[in-house]
Design a protein around this motif. Structure first.
Motif, PDB file in Angstrom:
ATOM      1  N   ALA A   1      38.081  50.526   4.515  1.00  0.00           N
ATOM      2  CA  ALA A   1      39.460  50.243   4.910  1.00  0.00           C
ATOM      3  C   ALA A   1      40.265  49.733   3.718  1.00  0.00           C
ATOM      4  O   ALA A   1      39.705  49.209   2.754  1.00  0.00           O
ATOM      5  CB  ALA A   1      39.491  49.224   6.037  1.00  0.00           C
TER       6      ALA A   1
ATOM      7  N   TYR B   1      43.646  47.119   3.236  1.00  0.00           N
ATOM      8  CA  TYR B   1      44.159  46.024   4.062  1.00  0.00           C
ATOM      9  C   TYR B   1      45.649  45.788   3.822  1.00  0.00           C
ATOM     10  O   TYR B   1      46.105  45.729   2.676  1.00  0.00           O
ATOM     11  CB  TYR B   1      43.375  44.730   3.788  1.00  0.00           C
TER      12      TYR B   1
ATOM     13  N   SER C   1      49.091  43.398   5.465  1.00  0.00           N
ATOM     14  CA  SER C   1      49.306  42.048   5.979  1.00  0.00           C
ATOM     15  C   SER C   1      50.150  42.085   7.247  1.00  0.00           C
ATOM     16  O   SER C   1      51.145  42.812   7.320  1.00  0.00           O
ATOM     17  CB  SER C   1      50.000  41.194   4.913  1.00  0.00           C
TER      18      SER C   1
ATOM     19  N   ASP D   1      45.008  39.605   7.438  1.00  0.00           N
ATOM     20  CA  ASP D   1      44.702  40.923   6.901  1.00  0.00           C
ATOM     21  C   ASP D   1      44.391  41.894   8.041  1.00  0.00           C
ATOM     22  O   ASP D   1      43.642  41.555   8.967  1.00  0.00           O
ATOM     23  CB  ASP D   1      43.509  40.861   5.953  1.00  0.00           C
ATOM     24  N   ILE D   2      44.976  43.080   7.965  1.00  0.00           N
ATOM     25  CA  ILE D   2      44.757  44.101   8.994  1.00  0.00           C
ATOM     26  C   ILE D   2      44.140  45.330   8.328  1.00  0.00           C
ATOM     27  O   ILE D   2      44.732  45.891   7.391  1.00  0.00           O
ATOM     28  CB  ILE D   2      46.082  44.494   9.671  1.00  0.00           C
ATOM     29  N   PRO D   3      42.958  45.768   8.776  1.00  0.00           N
ATOM     30  CA  PRO D   3      42.342  46.947   8.167  1.00  0.00           C
ATOM     31  C   PRO D   3      42.979  48.241   8.679  1.00  0.00           C
ATOM     32  O   PRO D   3      43.218  48.405   9.869  1.00  0.00           O
ATOM     33  CB  PRO D   3      40.883  46.844   8.624  1.00  0.00           C
TER      34      PRO D   3
ATOM     35  N   ASN E   1      53.631  46.272   2.410  1.00  0.00           N
ATOM     36  CA  ASN E   1      52.526  47.017   3.017  1.00  0.00           C
ATOM     37  C   ASN E   1      52.570  48.494   2.631  1.00  0.00           C
ATOM     38  O   ASN E   1      51.523  49.134   2.451  1.00  0.00           O
ATOM     39  CB  ASN E   1      52.550  46.863   4.536  1.00  0.00           C
TER      40      ASN E   1
END
Length: 275
Positions: free
Chosen positions: A77, A79, A81, A109-111, A46
């Motif tokens: 955004a 992204y 994980s 997926d996390i923005p 990340n």
């Protein structure tokens, strides 16, 4: 320069073939320090995604609000994980009692948004400082090529990374150890990328070139204790026994010499120890 490089390479190959090498120095990794940014606790993968997004601070929408900033309208955004966690009751094998355990069922997926895409109060945070007291030799080569070198916490998987876009508009070396051999390895990738575009991932040919170059530079600059580790690394990618590592080097010899010549012709630093 060519003769000195050839002599150093030949000395290394003789050491690998005979097994007559100095005592092995184990790799060290940098322990994680407490930081104030959310990204300081992210996984290496990340953090690399963040760096490729051309920022050193990225957070979720609400996380920016908590420090008095808001995401600009229209900002896109990037992204990262994150794990999908769920809790269920299971029987403890030791006690026979029912206990609640958390399991990871997958990833999502996390923005997150770059600090450059937010506005509001200035953010003053203390970043963990992983830099060594003394930088390794050849750091001036990275500077000459405008490649930032970033030291960060170890993740138990990789000691270093060379990051680059195909057009080299973005390059960075990330190190999770103070060992000079790792810096030499990643710098060799950067040099190789200037000779011919690198393939993505850990291509065996590219890894053999980088690690052999790193081993030669270790000999030249007085870090002989990493030579045995390099032999194992090269043998792994060449798919041969450690004592046959030189077989993997022979087909890469031309590129190895070109990479070394490029590095040593760029540096202004004299070798501490010649081959």
């Amino acid at each position: 320069m060519g003769k000195r490089i050839d002599e150093a390479v030949q000395k290394l190959l003789v050491m690998w073939e005979t097994g007559d090498m100095p005592e092995v120095i184990k790799h060290t990794t940098l322990a994680r320090q407490k930081g104030e940014r959310p990204c300081d606790s992210w996984s290496l993968a990340n953090q690399i995604l963040m760096l490729l997004g051309l920022t050193e601070d990225a957070r979720g929408f609400r996380q920016w609000e908590q420090v008095g900033r808001k995401v600009k309208k229209g900002a896109k955004a990037i992204y990262i994980s994150g794990p999908c966690k769920h809790t269920r009751e299971v029987v403890d094998e030791d006690t026979g009692e029912k206990v609640k355990r958390t399991f990871i069922s997958g990833f999502k997926d996390i923005p997150v948004f770059r600090i450059e895409d937010t506005e509001g109060k200035p953010v003053e945070v203390t970043k963990p400082d992983y830099s060594p007291q003394q930088l390794p030799p050849l750091m001036d080569v990275a500077e000459a090529w405008d490649i930032p070198v970033k030291y960060t916490a170890g993740d138990g998987r990789a000691y270093g990374s060379y990051l680059s876009t195909p057009d080299r508009s973005f390059e960075q070396i990330v190190l999770r150890t103070h060992d000079a051999s790792t810096f030499f390895h990643e710098l060799s990738h950067a040099a190789h990328n200037r000779i011919r575009p690198l393939k993505g991932g850990q291509d065996p040919f590219q890894e053999i070139v980088a690690e052999t170059c790193a081993a030669v530079l270790c000999l030249m600059y007085g870090y002989e204790g990493h030579v045995a580790n390099a032999r194992k690394y090269v043998a792994h990618y060449a798919k041969v026994k450690p004592e046959e590592a030189t077989k993997g080097v022979m087909r890469a010899l031309s590129d190895i010499e070109k990479v070394l010549d490029l590095i040593l012709s760029t540096t202004a630093q004299p070798q501490e120890r010649t081959a």
